[in-house]
Scaffold this active site. Structure first.
Site, PDB file in Angstrom:
ATOM      1  N   LYS A 193      39.179  87.473 126.678  1.00 14.34           N
ATOM      2  CA  LYS A 193      38.427  86.367 126.103  1.00 14.34           C
ATOM      3  C   LYS A 193      37.238  86.100 127.006  1.00 14.34           C
ATOM      4  CE  LYS A 193      38.730  81.493 124.935  1.00 14.34           C
ATOM      5  NZ  LYS A 193      39.622  80.366 124.664  1.00 14.34           N
ATOM      6  N   LYS A 246      38.040  88.620 121.993  1.00 13.02           N
ATOM      7  CA  LYS A 246      37.295  87.475 121.471  1.00 13.02           C
ATOM      8  C   LYS A 246      36.052  87.226 122.299  1.00 13.02           C
ATOM      9  CE  LYS A 246      37.997  82.563 121.205  1.00 13.02           C
ATOM     10  NZ  LYS A 246      38.886  81.487 121.493  1.00 13.02           N
TER      11      LYS A 246
HETATM   12  C1  PBG Z   1      40.576  77.138 123.426  1.00 15.82           C
HETATM   13  C2  PBG Z   1      39.867  77.985 122.451  1.00 15.82           C
HETATM   14  C3  PBG Z   1      38.476  78.124 122.229  1.00 15.82           C
HETATM   15  C4  PBG Z   1      38.351  78.944 121.111  1.00 15.82           C
HETATM   16  C5  PBG Z   1      39.633  79.294 120.710  1.00 15.82           C
HETATM   17  N1  PBG Z   1      40.551  78.723 121.560  1.00 15.82           N
HETATM   18  C6  PBG Z   1      37.323  77.481 122.881  1.00 15.82           C
HETATM   19  C7  PBG Z   1      36.978  77.794 124.272  1.00 15.82           C
HETATM   20  O1  PBG Z   1      37.577  78.646 124.926  1.00 15.82           O
HETATM   21  O2  PBG Z   1      36.083  77.105 124.751  1.00 15.82           O
HETATM   22  C8  PBG Z   1      37.038  79.328 120.460  1.00 15.82           C
HETATM   23  C9  PBG Z   1      37.155  79.742 119.028  1.00 15.82           C
HETATM   24  C10 PBG Z   1      35.885  79.758 118.260  1.00 15.82           C
HETATM   25  O3  PBG Z   1      34.774  79.582 118.774  1.00 15.82           O
HETATM   26  O4  PBG Z   1      35.995  79.960 117.046  1.00 15.82           O
HETATM   27  N2  PBG Z   1      40.513  77.525 124.740  1.00 15.82           N
END
Ligand code: PBG
Length: 320
Positions: A193, A246
């Site tokens: 991520k 992601k």
């Molecule tokens: C929580 C999380 C996030 C997303 C999914 N889980 C936000 C982040 O990490 O700031 C982002 C998903 C999206 O932008 O659609 N940590």
């Protein structure tokens, strides 16, 4: 006989039926997960509908509709009213996601209920872990994440998906789940991520923007791909059942690399900013939304994703 004019690649493109015969990648609604936000009160989002939020009651109505359309999996995010430094709402048996799960589980026995396991929606500071001396703590966060995952499983989650990017969280979740008797609950790890600017609309929807600093101390540097493979290796060793990448559209090369290196199922999260930019361009009349969305999602599958978390899942049900 090995080149033009004997070979004409256009022959198989002449009609729609010919193209369909040789199509290598297809979108199947079974491969999509729809993110849904549950909060205290329903708050519609006219421009980006799936980024609105539903009260527990209204959520059941929405789920009924998407299930009727053929969506087979959802990913739940909780947006609580009250936050504290520890993010205790994340593992509260009466927390917002736990309430939603208890409502949905008996009504939709076939639906895959996946939950996001993270603290950022629940902490007053908006970070994904415990904060001490202005630093996001790794080891001190693991216990809270484990408790959160167990509380979701107890309330009826089929799958838990940790998105915090702490080291060792998959092992911590596995241990906590097994200890609580949930050895059958899979972990979809957000293995790679990235610290991305494309989470903007999500943070607005989930009210999870960090109050200070940013997430670059725990989420990955978008410049790195070898590091993504190391993240995956760690998560596999710790017992992950699925590896998630992601954002998806920006990281097709990472999806491909993970697909080639690992035999686990690979998931990709087509994030809020990727969705919003096509929506905005379509609203301006610059793109055809349906074609642009289907092309993007096909690219994500072609890169190697087995399933895709996407805000288009509901509309896709109508398109396919
Ligand atoms: C929580 C999380 C996030 C997303 C999914 N889980 C936000 C982040 O990490 O700031 C982002 C998903 C999206 O932008 O659609 N940590």
């Amino acid at each position: 006989m090995s080149s033009f004019p004997d070979i004409r690649l256009r022959r198989m493109r002449r009609t729609g039926a010919l193209r369909a015969l040789v199509r290598e990648t297809r979108l199947d609604l079974d491969d999509f997960v729809l993110p849904l936000f549950v909060g205290i009160e329903t708050r519609r989002n006219e421009e980006l509908p799936p980024l609105g939020r539903f009260s527990v009651d209204d959520l059941a109505g929405e789920v009924e509709e998407v299930v009727r359309l053929g969506v087979s999996a959802v990913l739940l995010f909780g947006v609580p009213d009250e936050k504290d430094d520890e993010g205790s709402g994340a593992y509260d048996t009466d927390g917002i996601v736990q309430q939603a799960l208890r409502e949905l589980r008996p009504r939709f026995p076939e639906l895959v209920l996946m939950t996001d396991v993270c603290l950022c929606e629940y902490t007053a500071h908006g970070h994904c872990g415990r904060v001490e001396d202005g630093e996001v703590q790794n080891d001190a966060t693991l216990d809270v994440l484990g408790r959160t995952a167990v509380s979701h499983a107890e309330a009826g989650a089929d799958i838990v998906a940790p998105s915090d990017m702490m080291d060792g969280r998959v092992a911590a979740l596995r241990e906590a789940l097994d200890e609580a008797g949930f050895e059958g609950t899979p972990i979809v790890s957000y293995a790679a991520k990235y610290a991305s600017a494309f989470y903007g609309p999500f943070r607005e929807a989930a009210d999870s923007t960090p109050a200070f600093g940013d997430r670059r101390g725990y989420q990955m540097d978008p410049a790195n791909v070898r590091e993504a493979l190391r993240e995956c290796e760690q998560d596999v060793a710790e017992g992950a059942d699925v590896l998630m990448i992601k954002p998806a559209m920006l990281n097709l090369d990472v999806i491909r690399a993970v697909r080639e290196d690992f035999d686990l199922p690979v998931a990709a999260y087509n994030v809020s900013g990727e969705y919003a930019m096509l929506k905005a361009a379509a609203a301006k009349g610059w793109l055809d939304e349906r074609q642009a969305a289907v092309e993007s999602l096909t690219a994500i599958k072609r890169a190697g994703a087995d399933f895709i978390v996407s805000y288009w899942a509901k509309e896709l049900a109508g398109w396919l």
